[in-house]
Design an enzyme around this catalytic site. Structure first.
Site, PDB file in Angstrom:
ATOM      1  N   HIS A  93     -68.309  15.713 -31.787  1.00  0.00           N
ATOM      2  CA  HIS A  93     -67.953  15.635 -33.106  1.00  0.00           C
ATOM      3  C   HIS A  93     -68.127  16.985 -33.947  1.00  0.00           C
ATOM      4  O   HIS A  93     -67.149  17.550 -34.578  1.00  0.00           O
ATOM      5  CB  HIS A  93     -68.906  14.552 -33.910  1.00  0.00           C
ATOM      6  CG  HIS A  93     -68.974  14.659 -35.347  1.00  0.00           C
ATOM      7  ND1 HIS A  93     -68.156  14.138 -36.202  1.00  0.00           N
ATOM      8  CD2 HIS A  93     -69.961  15.312 -36.153  1.00  0.00           C
ATOM      9  CE1 HIS A  93     -68.430  14.251 -37.584  1.00  0.00           C
ATOM     10  NE2 HIS A  93     -69.567  14.980 -37.468  1.00  0.00           N
ATOM     11  N   SER A 149     -71.815  12.582 -21.954  1.00  0.00           N
ATOM     12  CA  SER A 149     -73.221  12.718 -21.887  1.00  0.00           C
ATOM     13  C   SER A 149     -73.786  13.322 -20.652  1.00  0.00           C
ATOM     14  O   SER A 149     -72.537  13.162 -19.711  1.00  0.00           O
ATOM     15  CB  SER A 149     -73.667  11.267 -21.979  1.00  0.00           C
ATOM     16  OG  SER A 149     -73.453  10.514 -20.752  1.00  0.00           O
ATOM     17  N   HIS A 174     -74.557  22.302 -21.654  1.00  0.00           N
ATOM     18  CA  HIS A 174     -75.968  22.136 -21.005  1.00  0.00           C
ATOM     19  C   HIS A 174     -75.702  22.817 -19.806  1.00  0.00           C
ATOM     20  O   HIS A 174     -74.892  22.417 -19.026  1.00  0.00           O
ATOM     21  CB  HIS A 174     -76.478  20.916 -21.314  1.00  0.00           C
ATOM     22  CG  HIS A 174     -77.728  20.441 -21.144  1.00  0.00           C
ATOM     23  ND1 HIS A 174     -78.774  21.598 -21.142  1.00  0.00           N
ATOM     24  CD2 HIS A 174     -78.505  19.442 -21.201  1.00  0.00           C
ATOM     25  CE1 HIS A 174     -80.011  20.973 -20.850  1.00  0.00           C
ATOM     26  NE2 HIS A 174     -79.959  19.602 -21.007  1.00  0.00           N
ATOM     27  N   GLU A 262     -87.723  19.879 -25.302  1.00  0.00           N
ATOM     28  CA  GLU A 262     -87.483  18.525 -26.045  1.00  0.00           C
ATOM     29  C   GLU A 262     -88.460  17.422 -25.651  1.00  0.00           C
ATOM     30  O   GLU A 262     -88.828  16.628 -26.387  1.00  0.00           O
ATOM     31  CB  GLU A 262     -86.120  17.975 -25.888  1.00  0.00           C
ATOM     32  CG  GLU A 262     -85.568  17.723 -24.538  1.00  0.00           C
ATOM     33  CD  GLU A 262     -84.237  17.896 -24.246  1.00  0.00           C
ATOM     34  OE1 GLU A 262     -83.429  18.244 -25.166  1.00  0.00           O
ATOM     35  OE2 GLU A 262     -83.915  17.281 -23.142  1.00  0.00           O
TER      36      GLU A 262
HETATM   37  N1  LIG Z   1     -77.108  16.295 -28.679  1.00  0.00           N
HETATM   38  C1  LIG Z   1     -77.615  17.544 -28.950  1.00  0.00           C
HETATM   39  O1  LIG Z   1     -78.611  17.772 -29.638  1.00  0.00           O
HETATM   40  C2  LIG Z   1     -77.223  18.522 -27.849  1.00  0.00           C
HETATM   41  C3  LIG Z   1     -77.454  19.843 -28.156  1.00  0.00           C
HETATM   42  C4  LIG Z   1     -77.093  20.753 -27.389  1.00  0.00           C
HETATM   43  C5  LIG Z   1     -76.373  20.446 -25.803  1.00  0.00           C
HETATM   44  N2  LIG Z   1     -76.196  19.122 -25.742  1.00  0.00           N
HETATM   45  C6  LIG Z   1     -75.316  18.438 -24.625  1.00  0.00           C
HETATM   46  O2  LIG Z   1     -73.995  18.430 -25.010  1.00  0.00           O
HETATM   47  C7  LIG Z   1     -73.270  17.467 -24.069  1.00  0.00           C
HETATM   48  C8  LIG Z   1     -72.911  16.361 -24.943  1.00  0.00           C
HETATM   49  O3  LIG Z   1     -74.322  15.576 -25.577  1.00  0.00           O
HETATM   50  P1  LIG Z   1     -73.951  14.663 -26.836  1.00  0.00           P
HETATM   51  O4  LIG Z   1     -75.295  14.541 -27.572  1.00  0.00           O
HETATM   52  O5  LIG Z   1     -72.840  15.359 -27.739  1.00  0.00           O
HETATM   53  O6  LIG Z   1     -73.339  13.405 -26.434  1.00  0.00           O
HETATM   54  P2  LIG Z   1     -74.008  12.155 -25.720  1.00  0.00           P
HETATM   55  O7  LIG Z   1     -74.418  11.222 -26.964  1.00  0.00           O
HETATM   56  O8  LIG Z   1     -75.173  12.550 -24.562  1.00  0.00           O
HETATM   57  O9  LIG Z   1     -72.740  11.497 -24.858  1.00  0.00           O
HETATM   58  C9  LIG Z   1     -71.894  10.847 -25.537  1.00  0.00           C
HETATM   59  C10 LIG Z   1     -70.278  10.725 -24.882  1.00  0.00           C
HETATM   60  O10 LIG Z   1     -70.489  10.435 -23.676  1.00  0.00           O
HETATM   61  C11 LIG Z   1     -69.412   9.418 -23.529  1.00  0.00           C
HETATM   62  N3  LIG Z   1     -69.914   8.572 -22.414  1.00  0.00           N
HETATM   63  C12 LIG Z   1     -70.923   8.170 -22.094  1.00  0.00           C
HETATM   64  N4  LIG Z   1     -70.880   7.516 -20.887  1.00  0.00           N
HETATM   65  C13 LIG Z   1     -69.610   7.532 -20.401  1.00  0.00           C
HETATM   66  C14 LIG Z   1     -68.966   7.064 -19.264  1.00  0.00           C
HETATM   67  N5  LIG Z   1     -69.501   6.331 -18.389  1.00  0.00           N
HETATM   68  N6  LIG Z   1     -67.586   7.279 -19.187  1.00  0.00           N
HETATM   69  C15 LIG Z   1     -66.884   7.987 -20.104  1.00  0.00           C
HETATM   70  N7  LIG Z   1     -67.571   8.519 -21.101  1.00  0.00           N
HETATM   71  C16 LIG Z   1     -68.853   8.214 -21.458  1.00  0.00           C
HETATM   72  C17 LIG Z   1     -69.540   8.611 -24.909  1.00  0.00           C
HETATM   73  O11 LIG Z   1     -68.385   7.869 -24.917  1.00  0.00           O
HETATM   74  P3  LIG Z   1     -68.402   6.245 -25.423  1.00  0.00           P
HETATM   75  O12 LIG Z   1     -68.564   6.189 -26.955  1.00  0.00           O
HETATM   76  O13 LIG Z   1     -66.993   5.770 -24.971  1.00  0.00           O
HETATM   77  O14 LIG Z   1     -69.503   5.639 -24.552  1.00  0.00           O
HETATM   78  C18 LIG Z   1     -69.515   9.735 -25.689  1.00  0.00           C
HETATM   79  O15 LIG Z   1     -68.257  10.265 -26.139  1.00  0.00           O
HETATM   80  C19 LIG Z   1     -74.481  17.240 -23.084  1.00  0.00           C
HETATM   81  O16 LIG Z   1     -74.286  18.010 -21.973  1.00  0.00           O
HETATM   82  C20 LIG Z   1     -75.803  17.538 -23.896  1.00  0.00           C
HETATM   83  O17 LIG Z   1     -76.835  17.795 -22.951  1.00  0.00           O
HETATM   84  C21 LIG Z   1     -76.596  18.281 -26.747  1.00  0.00           C
END
Ligand SMILES: NC(=O)c1ccc[n+]([C@@H]2O[C@H](COP(=O)([O-])OP(=O)(O)OC[C@H]3O[C@@H](n4cnc5c(N)ncnc54)[C@H](OP(=O)(O)O)[C@@H]3O)[C@@H](O)[C@H]2O)c1
Length: 402
Positions: A93, A149, A174, A262
């Site tokens: 997003h 994820s 990541h 974290e």
């Molecule tokens: N969040 C943070 O604070 C943060 C900070 C820095 C880096 N990161 C990194 O950024 C990356 C994304 O993290 P995030 O927090 O934005 O996302 P997230 O909440 O961990 O993942 C969400 C996404 O994954 C999809 N998903 C989950 N299971 C799935 C499956 N089996 N098949 C297909 N899609 C699937 C979800 O789609 P559906 O809605 O369809 O389930 C959703 O679009 C990761 O590598 C994380 O470590 C995160």
């Protein structure tokens, strides 16, 4: 969805519309003004300092700035690229909307008709034009930004891997999937650049800082450099998704420090410490409000912002001589007691135990429900129920803010 995240989504949708109507082609100042509707301090967005070596407590490190990548240069650099963002959670997003508002070609790839698909449509991504099922988006992209994820990056890899063809760039936020490849089985093809841009904050912050005309700090790294341009691409992409300053790291260092932090003071340790302190106060007959005020409210509302503003010594100096004396005496006691725990934690990260747990839990079909159940348990702990009432007494409290 909580009212807070609803409000965030609404404001980001609004900002996207504003920007889409008056797409900036000049510098960050016009972009930022268009987004927030008011002037942004010139120094915050138009610095002329560029790449520099800085002294961090005696250690020299290179820092990259977005001032080297004003919008016309950024748009020119990516004019032949399509950024395919796979996954639309918090990072998808924030990074996706920022790159779109920077005027780049962006498509989103998510499971059709899942929660992310619905949210992407809400944010103005158009099915068949800028929103596609995962495989289709990857085919369209020249830069594949894997923001699924971490568990899904692993489970979808067998389908995704054959689509990452020669000439594409593979991007992560990541180091998780690549570094722990024995567990995730994510092994990139040898003929693509593999880079990392890891914003140091939630995707929501990536978005809100961008809208304020500021930028998040991000770590950047290169795993595989086939073109000789991987580092440059990482820096440019970091700017594209809303970073202000970029710090060099490696995939290993990024994932070790992130998983460790974290689980430590950023989230795990802080909940544990708050609870332990609160519990002893309650056992000694203090009321919930007193225990909460002395544990959480004063910390988050008064003292921690002082640490953030000017450091720990500044916070100590702002407190009474009595408080200072006691804190000086007890800080080493806590440090000593916690060192072995932090050692154990780092080892658990390095040897992959934490990765395997995350893959197991987040790979479950019921991962959303299972997580919601555990978070609800926290929400129901007395300390946080007391906090709810304490917050309602704040002068700026609004009933719709919870
Ligand atoms: N969040 C943070 O604070 C943060 C900070 C820095 C880096 N990161 C990194 O950024 C990356 C994304 O993290 P995030 O927090 O934005 O996302 P997230 O909440 O961990 O993942 C969400 C996404 O994954 C999809 N998903 C989950 N299971 C799935 C499956 N089996 N098949 C297909 N899609 C699937 C979800 O789609 P559906 O809605 O369809 O389930 C959703 O679009 C990761 O590598 C994380 O470590 C995160």
């Amino acid at each position: 969805m909580s009212s807070v995240s609803r409000a965030l989504r609404q404001s980001s949708r609004h900002a996207s519309r504003v920007v889409a109507q008056a797409m900036p082609k000049a510098a960050y100042s016009s972009l930022a003004r268009a987004v927030v509707g008011k002037a942004v301090p010139r120094a915050a967005i138009q610095g002329v300092r560029g790449v520099k070596t800085m002294d961090f407590a005696g250690v020299k490190e290179t820092v990259y700035e977005r001032s080297d990548w004003l919008l016309p240069k950024l748009q020119e650099y990516f004019k032949n690229d399509t950024l395919a963002l796979i996954g639309y959670g918090s990072q998808g997003h924030g990074q996706g909307l920022n790159a779109r508002d920077n005027g780049l070609n962006v498509v989103i790839g998510v499971r059709k008709d899942g929660e992310s698909w619905r949210q992407a449509v809400e944010d103005g991504w158009v099915p068949g034009e800028t929103l596609f099922p995962i495989e289709e988006a990857i085919k369209k992209g020249t830069i594949i930004m894997n923001l699924l994820s971490d568990a899904a990056q692993s489970s979808t890899w067998p389908t995704i891997a054959p689509l990452i063809t020669k000439g594409k760039t593979l991007y992560f936020s990541h180091g998780f999937s690549i570094v722990f490849k024995d567990d995730t089985h994510v092994i990139p093809p040898p003929d693509v650049d593999v880079i990392l841009v890891a914003p140091k904050g939630s995707g929501r912050t990536v978005r809100t800082l961008f809208k304020e005309g500021r930028g998040i700090n991000s770590s950047i790294a290169v795993w595989q450099d086939v073109t000789g341009k991987a580092k440059e691409r990482a820096i440019a992409l970091a700017v594209a998704v809303g970073s202000g300053y970029m710090y060099d790291t490696t995939f290993e260092k990024e994932v070790y420090s992130d998983l460790y932090g974290e689980r430590g003071v950023l989230m795990g340790a802080i909940q544990g410490l708050f609870r332990a302190q609160y519990e002893i106060l309650r056992r000694n007959g203090h009321t919930p409000s007193e225990a909460f005020n002395e544990t959480v409210e004063e910390a988050t509302q008064s003292l921690y912002p002082l640490i953030g503003a000017k450091g720990m010594d500044y916070m100590y100096n702002a407190c009474s001589t009595t408080a200072r004396r006691g804190a000086l005496d007890w800080a080493p006691v806590f440090e000593k007691a916690n060192l072995p725990i932090f050692e154990r934690l780092y080892e658990s990260v390095r040897n992959g135990t934490e990765t395997r747990k995350a893959l197991e839990f987040n790979g479950r079909k019921t991962y959303r429900e299972d997580l919601a159940r555990e978070l609800e348990e926290i929400n129901n702990q007395e300390i946080w129920r007391a906090g709810h009432t304490v917050r309602s007494l704040r002068p700026d409290y609004r009933p719709d803010s919870e």
